[in-house]
Design an enzyme around this catalytic site. Structure first.
Site, PDB file in Angstrom:
ATOM      1  CE  LYS A 157      39.548  53.540  18.044  1.00 25.86           C
ATOM      2  NZ  LYS A 157      38.094  53.523  17.810  1.00 25.86           N
ATOM      3  CG  MET A 170      47.832  37.044  36.735  1.00 25.18           C
ATOM      4  SD  MET A 170      47.451  37.713  38.363  1.00 25.18           S
ATOM      5  CE  MET A 170      45.703  37.353  38.489  1.00 25.18           C
ATOM      6  CE1 TYR A 191      46.198  27.513  40.138  1.00 22.23           C
ATOM      7  CE2 TYR A 191      46.823  28.900  38.273  1.00 22.23           C
ATOM      8  CZ  TYR A 191      46.816  28.652  39.633  1.00 22.23           C
ATOM      9  OH  TYR A 191      47.414  29.531  40.485  1.00 22.23           O
TER      10      TYR A 191
END
Length: 388
Positions: free
Chosen positions: A37, A316, A268
């Site tokens: 799975k 990101m 950041y």
């Protein structure tokens, strides 16, 4: 394979050997169900299933109908040798498809069992069911042993049903020394024993990877292994110490090297401010790829055989590593950067990353997104055509 960001290389031969390792714990006749799975725990579902089959798995298990659909063509190739068990709940609208395809499914209520029997009668193919007793996990399954027995008896007597198995799931198998695991084994054994005596063909199964390595009393007729199939330690420690081989190696590369003077920062929030002149290596991998923001200043990358700390905030699309003040650091431009796996004498495991994040190794590989290219290969390192 040219990769512009990050790549997860998956050694399918290691998956096969991990299955062989797990089978070595089992007495003769006990079957191995490979749980594939969540896209094979991030390793690739069909590719992992094929490797597990080569390693001696005789069953596959997935969580839901969509995963069963994705694996259906491969399962069809292997029939009747390798059944597919859908372990999670199914909506009534999906039952007809499941029965028609011959997938195995889990039941724990009378209404659900009746629905399956009615649909099976219409289709003309018996519904393959596994009755689940909740012995303490507190999720799906019935806590009522008498109800579970009635379901098992009903399924055995109904010509539209094929009662394949009896099952449960352990809550604390990966916590050595606790008492609850033994209590669950006892409850399950007491429930299944009289049914098994009357119907020796029924398949009794409960053990996950941790239970397989922990106690032979939990093995019964079949074991359902997930995390250890992929070479990760179900106890969150060292896979190699248990004879397991991590199959996945995650790497990116040094896409840029820049000087960083004392007082300058990166990322950041300026969470890293250099206290002395150094060099920063920028890697094109970030939380958009599954490299968690919680690893900001809390992980390392292997570059040229050495550990280099991640500094600043994980973005990101990128992270920064401190390459140090050495004037030769710019020569590391273009070098591979290993985030999970080995390089030289150093090794970073999913277990190490999980400890840093306060989570489990399952989440590390399952969390890798589709943006990370997967390359499937064998011991020779050559990508296997048709596997990707």
């Amino acid at each position: 394979m040219s990769v512009d960001r990050a790549v997860a290389r998956v050694n399918l031969d290691a998956i096969a050997r991990n299955c062989e390792r797990l089978r070595s714990e089992l007495r003769e006749g006990v079957q191995l169900c490979a749980v594939v799975k969540a896209d094979g725990y991030g390793h690739g579902m069909e590719e992992s299933a094929r490797a597990a089959l080569a390693g001696g798995a005789t069953w596959f298990a997935v969580a839901g109908i969509q995963e069963a659909r994705e694996l259906a063509d491969f399962v069809e190739e292997t029939r009747p040798k390798v059944p597919l068990l859908i372990m999670g709940p199914l909506e009534r609208d999906n039952l007809e498809e499941v029965v028609a395809c011959g997938f195995d499914l889990v039941v724990w209520s009378e209404s659900h069992l009746l629905d399956i029997a009615w649909l099976a009668a219409d289709i003309g193919r018996p519904g393959r069911v596994h009755v689940k007793l909740d012995t303490g996990m507190g999720r799906f399954g019935t806590r009522d042993a008498e109800l579970a027995t009635r379901l098992a008896i009903t399924a055995a007597a109904d010509p539209n049903l094929d009662r394949v198995g009896l099952m449960t799931h352990f809550a604390t198998a990966d916590e050595p020394g606790d008492d609850f695991f033994a209590e669950q084994v006892r409850r399950f054994a007491e429930w299944t024993a009289p049914i098994k005596r009357a119907h020796p063909e029924v398949l009794v199964h409960a053990a996950n990877s941790a239970a397989v390595l922990r106690d032979p009393a939990a093995h019964f007729d079949m074991v359902r292994c997930g995390i250890a199939v992929y070479g990760m330690d179900p106890f969150g420690e060292d896979p190699l110490a248990r004879g397991l081989e991590p199959a996945l190696r995650l790497s990116s590369h040094v896409a840029a090297v820049k000087r960083c003077a004392a007082g300058e920062s990166t990322g950041y929030g300026r969470r890293f401010v250099a206290t002395e002149a150094t060099h920063l290596g920028l890697l094109p991998i970030g939380y958009g790829d599954g490299w968690r923001r919680g690893l900001s200043g809390n992980a390392e990358a292997l570059i040229a055989g050495r550990r280099h700390p991640l500094v600043g905030t994980v973005s990101m699309d990128s992270v920064a590593v401190d390459l140090g003040p050495d004037p030769s650091a710019p020569a590391l431009f273009g070098q591979p950067a290993v985030l999970i796996g080995g390089q030289g004498e150093e090794r970073i495991t999913a277990e190490e990353l999980a400890r840093r994040l306060g989570t489990i190794n399952y989440e590390i590989t399952c969390g890798l997104t589709a943006r990370v290219a997967r390359v499937h290969h064998g011991d020779d390192g050559v990508a296997r055509l048709g596997a990707d």
